[in-house]
Each structure stands twice: as structure tokens, then as C-alpha cells.
Write a protein that holds these residues in place. Structure first.
Motif, PDB file in Angstrom:
ATOM      1  N   ARG A  61       0.823  -1.217   0.000  1.00  0.00           N
ATOM      2  CA  ARG A  61       0.000   0.000   0.000  1.00  0.00           C
ATOM      3  C   ARG A  61       0.854   1.263   0.000  1.00  0.00           C
ATOM      4  N   ASN A  62       2.039   1.171   0.629  1.00  0.00           N
ATOM      5  CA  ASN A  62       2.942   2.336   0.690  1.00  0.00           C
ATOM      6  C   ASN A  62       3.575   2.618  -0.668  1.00  0.00           C
ATOM      7  N   VAL A  63       3.846   3.885  -0.892  1.00  0.00           N
ATOM      8  CA  VAL A  63       4.611   4.286  -2.084  1.00  0.00           C
ATOM      9  C   VAL A  63       5.886   4.935  -1.572  1.00  0.00           C
ATOM     10  N   GLY A  64       6.992   4.237  -1.710  1.00  0.00           N
ATOM     11  CA  GLY A  64       8.251   4.702  -1.133  1.00  0.00           C
ATOM     12  C   GLY A  64       8.363   4.266   0.317  1.00  0.00           C
ATOM     13  N   LYS A  65       9.356   4.810   0.980  1.00  0.00           N
ATOM     14  CA  LYS A  65       9.616   4.440   2.374  1.00  0.00           C
ATOM     15  C   LYS A  65       8.436   4.789   3.265  1.00  0.00           C
ATOM     16  N   GLN A  66       7.923   3.816   3.999  1.00  0.00           N
ATOM     17  CA  GLN A  66       6.834   4.067   4.934  1.00  0.00           C
ATOM     18  C   GLN A  66       7.396   4.671   6.219  1.00  0.00           C
ATOM     19  N   VAL A  67       6.946   5.866   6.528  1.00  0.00           N
ATOM     20  CA  VAL A  67       7.373   6.546   7.748  1.00  0.00           C
ATOM     21  C   VAL A  67       6.136   6.814   8.597  1.00  0.00           C
TER      22      VAL A  67
END
Lengths: 277, 277
Positions: B265-271
Motif C-alpha cells: 500500500r505504501n509508495v516509497g519508504k513508509q514513515v
């Protein structure tokens, strides 16, 4: 064998032969050679990159199909170069009484390692323990749970796995690997004749244990052959290493001998005797 | 995650934090730190081997959870140290828009490699091609036959596979590997939540192609962090590398953000943003 399945290249017989005629300056009539000689009584050889002159005839000539030939180099490269063993490490060898395995086990002992081998008959297990000096050995066909068997023999885990069989045994080894373990992927004889290979379902152990699994084929290492000979010849002559061969008589016995490898009928290196002189 | 399944060790949250009180001589009130800070608003930290003082605040602080933290080091070590890339080599990265993958792809381009990435949505594939500079990218969910897809993108085969997913993608990669190929086994996110992992049935390619598959965890390489910072900081400041993050607001969003990783679901690093100061 992989070659056959993947690239449709026929199997080349490796053997020992006597030169009966030659137009090549390095080989003259009467020379003994080992290398790619074909599955035949007489060969015309045009490829010389894999043909070596036999210098030392103090040992059985058949050794040049094994301990002094390709299997010997395979054990040497696969163990010393690929696995970089350290004294005291825990080593596991599958198909341990075969042409390569029996040497790897003895190299491991010479390196001060603890070594356990697996094989498929009681006779072979006895050989491993009583002849080749493995610390322990077991018959994989008698184990219900290979992973548990390995846990029993390696309560502290495995540093080096010399893999000759692949498949289910590899899967059983992975959870038993130690941090920074090394797997020398030398052969996968359990897999070659399967339409669909056994799936190895636990490769994530390679990450968590920082394992290095290195496949190799021996031919690019043949420049190391003189160095290997320097090591192995004294060991043979001083009786510090032993080597067992299984002779099938006559070229006509070759197909059955080849097929026998896949059910483990051979004990030690399978050699086909085409001629005795 | 493997740790959780295999060793029953809880997941430690990695984050960026401000010191509000300290009895340790290296850290004083007001210092910014990154490392093992826990999934919480306030932490008592007693383990300092994985806590680093933030020196450079010219960049978004969240970068220290990613490109300037563990994922950055993971990409750096896994690509440069494990894969030893050479100019002109063919590189494939799975989960290529993730925290690690997006960096590996850019490192590969900086090294003069040809690089293709896979991801699970059109949006991510577009990012790979248009933002991160991958030569090609594809949506693995839209491919019926992953092995054939890879053959299409790599008609001459793959030298380096940076594996973040394991399982079926790894199986599709193996027949496409080139001689002396290297696989950096970094993650196997497709496998972590399976009761029984997908079986990889074609590991014999590791032998025939002399492939080295090296698993690793990044922590033993943290002595290289200063060297990495020396490389990466100028690249960031000169805009030669880009880094995409996906923010979830509030500690209460953390469980859903974690679970979202497994469906991509995340796009790129999940922070997860716990606090903005």
C-alpha cells in the motif's frame, strides 16, 4: 547433467587414455592422458584445453578419473576456495561417500573441522566413519525428519554445507545453518531427473543467518591443478588420504553404471573400465 | 520479520528522536538521534550500539529513518559490498520503489549499470521510470509469466539480482541469471506471512551459472556508515539522488502502516510521524 537438461549439450565422458598417434606437439605416442576422452574405446581428440598429460604413474591410473582428476579438483575448489574452512568449524557433506564427498570429508578433517556425512546405505555409512574418518555419518533414507537428524548431529549448527544433492536435504540444512555459514552448491543429484524440482521453501534462512550459497563448476579453476597435485600426491603416497572406487567392467556396462548413480548403487567413485592397459 | 518468526524477538522500531535527558556522555539534552528508538512517543534507551547522533540537519530529519538510516545502509551494503557491480552489468531489483529498492536502482545507474525494477502498481512503475531513472520497470501483478517477462527485459540475462521479495520472483529470476551472477538476498517480503513458504524449485541454476547468493543483515556493516554518509550526502544535496517517503500520521496509524507493507500500500519508504518536532 544440468547441461543436458538446460543446454542440450551431450555428456562428455572423462577418462584416462594412451596416445596412439598425435599431431600435437605436447602429446606424443605412448603418453598417458586424462580429460575429455569420450565414452568410447578409441577417440579422436581435437579439444586440448581439457586434456592433461599424466606425469606420475606411481598411483593407480584410474585415480586420474577421480581423486587426481575432475572430482578431486571439484572437492578441492568447492571446499577450500568456496567454503574457506576454518579450524573447528562444523561441516556437513551430503552424498558423502561419492567421488567428491569422500574427499571433502577428508579435507575437512585435515583442516581441523568436525565433519558429518550422509549417505544412502549402511555400508556407505560404515565407510564414512571407519574408512574416511568422518566424525559421524547417517543414512538419510532411515531418517523420518532430516532437519531433526541434522539438529542431533549439529546441536550448535552447521558452518559449511557441501551440497551434492540439493532438494529436501538442502531444505533440512537451511534452518541448521550458523551465522555466516557457507554452502558450496556442487551438485543436486536428487533433482536432475525430476520433471519439477522439489521446492526449497525456507530460503529466508539465507538472510537471517547471512549465509553465502555459491554455485560453481570446476573447469574455470583448472589453473589450480598443479597446486592441487602438490597437495594431494604426498597425502596419497603417505597413506593420509584414502580413495574408494567402484569398477564396472567393459564399455557395455557404462549405461547401467551411469543410471546406477541416481539410485546410489555405486560405492565410491564409479569408474568404467574400458581397457586395462 | 524473519526474526519474529524464527527467534521470537519482537520488532524494534527504528526512528528519529530528540534527547530530553541523558546520563550518557555521548548524548546530551537537545541532541537529535536516529536508531533503535522503539514504537513509542517517549523511550528509555539503554542500548547505544545502534543509536547515532544526527550531525547534519540540512536534510529532512525523516531521511534518517530511510536513505540516511538503516534502509540506506542496506541498499549501500547489499549493492556495493555484496554484489560488487561493474559498469555495464544487468541489474534487476524487486520491490524496487520501496525504501531500499529505490536507492539500489539509483546506485546501479550511478555505477553505469542497466537496471530494471519490478513493483506492484502502475503508479510505482511510473515512479521507477520517471523519477528514479530505472531503464525499465514493470508491474509484476500484470505478468502472467514472470520468467518470460524477465527474459523480455533481459534478453542477455541478469548479472545482479537485488532480491527484496523471494519466492516466485526468485524462481523466475534464476533461469535468467548470467554466468557468475550475484544475488543479494536482502528480503523476502512475499514469504514472511506464509505458513509454508513458496518452494523454489530450480536452484540448480545456481550451479550451472556459478551464481553466488549472499544473504545479509546490515547491522554488522555499520562501521561503514561514515563512508556511506560521505558518498550519499553530496548526492542528496546536489539533487543527484531522489528519495520518496510515504507518511502515516500519528503513532496510532503505525499498525495499519506496518500491515500495509505486505500488500504494497505504501509508495516509497513508509514513515510513521509520531511528532513533528
Amino acid at each position: 547433467m544440468e547441461e543436458v537438461r538446460n543446454q542440450q549439450v551431450p555428456i562428455t565422458g572423462l577418462g584416462v587414455a594412451k596416445v596412439i598417434d598425435s599431431e600435437h606437439s605436447n602429446f606424443k605416442k605412448g603418453d598417458l592422458v586424462w580429460g575429455g576422452t569420450g565414452w568410447e574405446e578409441y577417440s579422436i581428440i581435437n579439444a586440448f584445453e581439457f586434456l592433461f598429460k599424466i606425469q606420475d604413474t606411481d598411483v593407480p591410473l584410474s585415480y586420474y578419473t577421480g581423486i587426481l582428476g575432475m572430482p578431486g579438483m571439484t572437492a578441492y575448489v568447492g571446499f577450500y576456495e568456496i567454503c574457506a574452512p576454518k579450524k573447528g568449524e562444523y561441516v556437513f557433506v551430503s552424498a558423502a561417500s561419492g567421488a567428491v564427498g569422500q574427499l571433502v570429508g577428508q579435507f575437512a578433517k585435515l583442516s581441523g573441522c568436525y565433519v558429518v556425512g550422509s549417505a544412502g546405505t549402511k555400508e556407505k555409512v560404515d565407510l564414512l566413519k571407519n574408512k574416511f574418518g568422518f566424525d559421524e555419518a547417517f543414512n538419510y533414507k532411515e531418517e523420518q525428519d532430516l532437519e531433526a537428524a541434522l539438529k542431533r548431529y549439529f546441536p550448535d549448527g552447521i558452518d559449511i554445507y557441501f551440497d551434492n544433492v540439493g532438494g529436501k536435504m538442502l531444505e533440512a540444512v537451511l534452518p541448521n545453518m550458523r551465522l555466516n555459514g557457507r554452502i558450496s552448491a556442487c551438485g543436486m543429484i536428487s533433482q536432475y531427473n525430476l520433471e519439477q524440482g522439489d521446492g526449497v521453501r525456507n530460503l529466508f534462512h539465507i538472510i537471517t543467518k547471512s549465509v553465502c550459497m555459491q554455485g560453481f563448476i570446476v573447469t574455470p579453476y583448472f589453473h589450480m591443478y598443479p597446486k592441487y597435485m602438490e597437495m594431494i600426491m604426498p597425502l596419497i603416497k603417505q597413506g593420509k588420504i584414502c580413495y574408494i572406487e567402484d569398477f564396472a567392467e567393459g564399455l557395455e556396462s557404462a549405461p547401467a553404471a551411469l543410471v546406477g548413480l541416481f539410485s546410489g548403487r555405486n560405492v565410491g567413485k564409479q569408474v568404467v573400465v574400458v581397457a586395462r592397459e
